[in-house]
Design a protein around this motif. Structure first.
Motif, PDB file in Angstrom:
ATOM      1  N   ARG A   5       9.961   0.654  42.461  1.00  0.00           N
ATOM      2  CA  ARG A   5      11.226   0.891  43.149  1.00  0.00           C
ATOM      3  C   ARG A   5      12.295   1.377  42.199  1.00  0.00           C
ATOM      4  NH1 ARG A   5      14.919  -3.102  41.884  1.00  0.00           N
ATOM      5  NH2 ARG A   5      14.006  -5.105  41.380  1.00  0.00           N
ATOM      6  N   HIS A  46      13.092   2.903  38.068  1.00  0.00           N
ATOM      7  CA  HIS A  46      12.629   3.346  36.759  1.00  0.00           C
ATOM      8  C   HIS A  46      13.749   3.164  35.741  1.00  0.00           C
ATOM      9  CE1 HIS A  46       9.236   6.269  38.206  1.00  0.00           C
ATOM     10  NE2 HIS A  46       9.148   5.062  38.723  1.00  0.00           N
ATOM     11  N   LEU A  51       9.422  -8.924  37.380  1.00  0.00           N
ATOM     12  CA  LEU A  51       9.791  -7.665  38.020  1.00  0.00           C
ATOM     13  C   LEU A  51       8.857  -6.542  37.597  1.00  0.00           C
ATOM     14  CD1 LEU A  51      13.641  -7.843  37.472  1.00  0.00           C
ATOM     15  CD2 LEU A  51      12.443  -8.155  39.624  1.00  0.00           C
ATOM     16  N   GLU A  70       7.651  -4.079  40.010  1.00  0.00           N
ATOM     17  CA  GLU A  70       8.627  -3.293  40.772  1.00  0.00           C
ATOM     18  C   GLU A  70       9.389  -2.306  39.909  1.00  0.00           C
ATOM     19  OE1 GLU A  70      11.340  -6.100  42.442  1.00  0.00           O
ATOM     20  OE2 GLU A  70       9.718  -7.524  42.745  1.00  0.00           O
ATOM     21  N   LYS A  89       9.711  -0.043  36.344  1.00  0.00           N
ATOM     22  CA  LYS A  89       8.903   0.567  35.308  1.00  0.00           C
ATOM     23  C   LYS A  89       9.825   1.046  34.187  1.00  0.00           C
ATOM     24  CE  LYS A  89       6.239   4.793  34.970  1.00  0.00           C
ATOM     25  NZ  LYS A  89       4.807   4.774  34.877  1.00  0.00           N
ATOM     26  N   TYR A 138      17.223   4.437  37.389  1.00  0.00           N
ATOM     27  CA  TYR A 138      17.113   5.097  38.683  1.00  0.00           C
ATOM     28  C   TYR A 138      16.556   4.102  39.681  1.00  0.00           C
ATOM     29  CZ  TYR A 138      18.038   9.670  36.700  1.00  0.00           C
ATOM     30  OH  TYR A 138      18.637  10.732  36.105  1.00  0.00           O
ATOM     31  N   PRO A 139      16.822   4.215  40.991  1.00  0.00           N
ATOM     32  CA  PRO A 139      17.425   5.337  41.704  1.00  0.00           C
ATOM     33  C   PRO A 139      18.956   5.410  41.627  1.00  0.00           C
ATOM     34  CG  PRO A 139      16.822   3.649  43.269  1.00  0.00           C
ATOM     35  CD  PRO A 139      16.335   3.194  41.945  1.00  0.00           C
ATOM     36  N   GLU A 140      19.634   4.418  41.110  1.00  0.00           N
ATOM     37  CA  GLU A 140      21.094   4.479  41.119  1.00  0.00           C
ATOM     38  C   GLU A 140      21.625   5.570  40.198  1.00  0.00           C
ATOM     39  OE1 GLU A 140      19.358   1.815  40.524  1.00  0.00           O
ATOM     40  OE2 GLU A 140      19.914   0.181  41.856  1.00  0.00           O
ATOM     41  N   HIS A 190      21.434  -6.099  36.880  1.00  0.00           N
ATOM     42  CA  HIS A 190      21.139  -4.861  37.591  1.00  0.00           C
ATOM     43  C   HIS A 190      19.770  -4.884  38.283  1.00  0.00           C
ATOM     44  CE1 HIS A 190      21.341  -0.188  37.524  1.00  0.00           C
ATOM     45  NE2 HIS A 190      20.774  -0.643  38.606  1.00  0.00           N
ATOM     46  N   LEU A 191      18.742  -5.193  37.501  1.00  0.00           N
ATOM     47  CA  LEU A 191      17.402  -5.068  38.066  1.00  0.00           C
ATOM     48  C   LEU A 191      17.067  -6.207  39.026  1.00  0.00           C
ATOM     49  CD1 LEU A 191      15.562  -3.822  34.881  1.00  0.00           C
ATOM     50  CD2 LEU A 191      16.448  -2.490  36.783  1.00  0.00           C
ATOM     51  N   LEU A 192      17.560  -7.420  38.715  1.00  0.00           N
ATOM     52  CA  LEU A 192      17.235  -8.551  39.583  1.00  0.00           C
ATOM     53  C   LEU A 192      18.186  -8.638  40.768  1.00  0.00           C
ATOM     54  CD1 LEU A 192      15.309 -11.026  39.740  1.00  0.00           C
ATOM     55  CD2 LEU A 192      17.147 -12.346  38.727  1.00  0.00           C
ATOM     56  N   LYS A 193      19.500  -8.539  40.457  1.00  0.00           N
ATOM     57  CA  LYS A 193      20.480  -8.767  41.523  1.00  0.00           C
ATOM     58  C   LYS A 193      21.121  -7.493  42.050  1.00  0.00           C
ATOM     59  CE  LYS A 193      21.535 -13.185  39.439  1.00  0.00           C
ATOM     60  NZ  LYS A 193      22.474 -13.794  38.490  1.00  0.00           N
ATOM     61  N   GLY A 194      20.833  -6.364  41.419  1.00  0.00           N
ATOM     62  CA  GLY A 194      21.380  -5.116  41.945  1.00  0.00           C
ATOM     63  C   GLY A 194      22.842  -4.900  41.651  1.00  0.00           C
ATOM     64  N   ARG A 195      23.365  -5.630  40.655  1.00  0.00           N
ATOM     65  CA  ARG A 195      24.774  -5.423  40.293  1.00  0.00           C
ATOM     66  C   ARG A 195      24.813  -4.624  38.998  1.00  0.00           C
ATOM     67  NH1 ARG A 195      26.422 -11.271  41.952  1.00  0.00           N
ATOM     68  NH2 ARG A 195      25.487 -11.859  39.983  1.00  0.00           N
TER      69      ARG A 195
END
Lengths: 597, 123
Positions: free
Chosen positions: A5, A7, A37, A40, A42, A61-63, A82-87
């Motif tokens: 999901r 990179h 993770l 999910e 890479k 990425y994708p952000e 960032h990777l775990l919580k998306g912040r």
């Protein structure tokens, strides 16, 4: 390859590697595993993003979040937040991309906005050690097209029509070179790649080989088909270990996939590539010396003609192009000559990669369409001069090139405009100088380099450049006379006209161009015995201002040669006979009492 | 590699896996709320289910990403789906079992599963 999901791209170029990007990558992988993770997310090692001053660079990425100056300690925060919580970790974002609640696309940032990445198209996007990723971004498609749909003549014509010119510095039309080699008669022909990037401060060829080695391999195969060769050589300097390693990996993968070797794509075409390591002599970047070196001899140039297209490697017709020239070829074949010819100016098509260095905020790699002005490169892409200093000049082409003074900052960067003002495109080093740079000293620096690197085969270069350097040393040490300047000009023009190879013929350029635009600085050194920029040590004197000196004795204690004396609590003095002008006293003084004059 | 077709096949299959690095992607975007509340409510299995379903169906233009808390913690796991031409749809209290249906009906066929959207779950 699995589907992920996200990179995480970590720059593995030499610049970032030297600021611990390898450790950043390892830590990133460690924490990603710790948080489970790894199925999910890479982690991908890529080539250079271009913003080397802000390394290590990490892009998620994708952000498209662009993190700069990431330390190994920061990785935990990136993974957790960032990777775990998306912040997104705003603190680490490259500041021009950070907006209130969102992130700006990298392409909108000043550094990238005016760039057009053709030769660097895959650098910082793909993992250079995985051929599949290159193929995913249209890799080897051009080779396939050429082998199955085009005749060698059509390929040569396509390159001719594109208007591509040699990116190694000379600017010779690439298509014409291909044509000469294709038409040369010979039972055996070779293609070779010049990756002996010797110009101090230039590193675009290294970055291409590190970030996208397959583009060069593919282009060499296309060239071999066009001119009728079956063997290629890449001549690369041994000082580029990462580039050499990735090239080796890439060649191995291409062989495994049958993209190098016998009967490529099921056709009759056979081609293979070998790497030859150079020992780092500047002269080996000159084409005839390079080929002599590949043959196993001492790297010395030989007279031209015969040109390599007629009699090159092992006395066979040989096509020799630079790394960046090759990197443009697959794109030209895929998108067509017409597409390429629309980029750039009338006589200089396409883009040019520059290694931006010196007194500039964004040190790094930039690729701009031909015709972009120097002002745009320095002020917009480069972010201007640090510490509020003024732009004085820029040096293109390194020791073979010349300077562009501030008065000509609006000159468009293309082959012919640069030649007309006494500079040259060169291989792509672009060194920015501010008002604290002494132009005589710069000329001396480059001449020292060419004197060191002269192979000694011809007298004009071996003896002539040495004499020029001696005159420059005389001037910068305050012993110059007005007739020295005339002597310099005479010698320079003589060497240009009579040296054997490109190294000697261009060695006087830095002197000639600084004389052309900064003759007053030379005169100041000779007549007033002053260095206006305050660089040439022999023309400087450190003085203690008795009104500001508190007599603390700190300078005297720091002076390495005991040149400062005095009584505590009364002003100290510097003995100019003993002083070696190292400047330690001035930087240690707490009261700014010591100045250089 | 003996033919162009082979090259093209490899190109396509790899591109699907690294497509998310292209910034001009015009496909659907699945955003999973993954703040503490989301994770506690079981967002991670949901996210994994989306990944698996998308991989299974070879949907090369869909990206799955996460976001923080949007403030409706009691409705977590919350999943928002942005598809070109459609309004953003917010699903609430998503369970892994629902994912296959959401992907098929919403992302593939363009018909959001209204029974799972936040407006209906709230009632």
């Amino acid at each position: 390859m699995e589907l992920y999901r996200s990179h995480v791209l970590v720059c593995g170029g030499t610049g970032c590697t030297s600021s611990k990007s390898q450790l950043v990558m390892e830590n990133m992988e460690k924490y990603i595993k710790e948080y489970n993770l790894d199925k999910e997310v890479k982690v991908v090692k890529t080539g250079c993003f271009g913003l080397c001053a802000l390394g290590p660079v990490v892009v998620v990425y994708p952000e498209g979040a662009f993190y700069s100056m990431v330390t190994p300690e920061d990785t935990k925060e990136i993974v957790e937040e960032h990777l775990l919580k998306g912040r997104i970790v705003k603190r680490l974002l490259y500041s021009p991309t950070a907006e209130e609640d969102d992130i700006k696309s990298l392409n909108e940032v000043d550094f990238y906005k005016k760039q057009k990445r053709i030769a660097l198209r895959n650098c910082g996007v793909i993992n250079p050690e995985i051929i599949d990723e290159y193929i995913a971004f249209d890799g080897y498609k051009a080779l396939g097209k050429v082998l199955t749909e085009m005749t060698p003549e059509q390929v040569v014509n396509e390159i001719k029509e594109s208007g591509l010119r040699g990116r190694g510095g000379g600017g010779f039309p690439t298509g014409l070179k291909w044509d000469f080699t294709a038409k040369a008669v010979g039972d055996q022909k070779y293609v070779a790649c010049n990756a002996d990037e010797g110009d101090p401060g230039a590193f675009m060829d290294r970055s291409i080989l590190e970030g996208d080695p397959h583009s060069v391999i593919e282009a060499m195969a296309i060239a071999a088909y066009a001119v009728g060769a079956n063997q290629g050589y890449i001549y690369i300097r041994a000082e580029y270990p990462i580039a050499v390693k990735r090239l080796q990996i890439a060649i191995g993968q291409a062989r495994e996939y049958g993209l190098l070797g016998k009967n490529i794509f099921g056709t009759d075409f056979c081609f293979d590539i070998d790497i030859r390591l150079g020992a780092g002599a500047f002269v080996c970047g000159e084409e005839t010396a390079l080929m002599t070196s590949i043959e196993g001899h001492r790297g010395e140039p030989r007279p031209r003609p015969p040109f390599p297209a007629v009699k090159g490697l092992f006395a066979k017709p040989t096509l020799l192009n630079n790394v960046e020239t090759y990197a443009n070829i697959p794109v030209i074949i895929n998108n067509g000559a017409k597409w390429f010819a629309e980029i750039g100016t009338e006589k200089s098509k396409g883009t040019k990669v520059f290694a931006l260095g010196g007194k500039i905020v964004n040190t790094g790699l930039v690729e701009i369409p031909m015709g972009t002005t120097l002002r745009e490169i320095v002020e917009e892409i480069g972010g201007g001069i640090p510490n509020g200093k003024k732009f004085k000049a820029a040096q293109t082409g390194g020791p073979s090139g010349g300077c562009i003074p501030a008065s000509l900052i609006d000159t468009p960067i293309d082959y012919d405009s640069l030649i007309s003002i006494g500079a040259m495109m060169g291989s792509g080093g672009l060194i920015v100088m501010d008002e604290t740079t002494c132009m005589v000293d710069i000329a001396k620096f480059f001449l020292e380099f060419t004197v060191d690197e002269s192979c000694g085969k011809c007298a004009p270069c071996r003896i002539g450049t040495r004499r020029m350097l001696e005159i420059l040393e005389k001037i910068t040490s305050g012993k110059g006379e007005m007739e020295d300047i005339e002597k310099l000009k005479k010698l320079a023009n003589g060497i240009k006209a009579s040296a054997l190879c490109g190294l000697g013929q261009t060695a006087p350029n830095p002197v000639l161009s600084t004389l052309r635009y900064f003759e007053d600085e030379y005169i100041a050194h000779v007549v007033d015995k002053k260095c206006p920029a305050g660089v040439c040590k022999d023309l400087l004197q450190y003085k203690i201002n008795p009104e500001l000196c508190k007599g603390c004795s700190l300078c005297a204690r720091n002076c390495p040669v005991q040149a400062i004396s005095g009584q505590v609590k009364s002003p100290f003095t510097i003995d100019p006979e003993k002083c070696i002008k190292c400047g330690v006293c001035a930087s240690s003084c707490k009261f700014n009492a010591i100045s250089k004059q | 590699m003996k033919s162009l077709a082979e090259l093209e096949a490899l190109r396509k299959s790899t591109l699907e896996k690294i497509n998310l690095r292209k910034e001009d992607g015009d496909g659907a975007r699945v955003v999973v709320g993954m703040a503490t509340c989301g994770i506690a409510a079981g967002a991670r299995p949901v996210l994994n289910a989306f990944m698996e379903e998308i991989a299974k169906r070879n949907l090369d233009n869909v990206t799955v990403t996460q976001t923080g808390c949007i403030g409706l913690c009691q409705y977590e796991p919350i999943v928002e789906i942005y598809t070109p031409g459609l309004e953003k749809v917010t699903y609430a209290k998503v369970k892994p079992e629902m994912v296959a249906q959401i992907v098929t009906e919403h992302i593939v066929n363009g018909k959001p599963c209204s029974q799972y959207t936040i407006g209906n779950v709230q009632k």
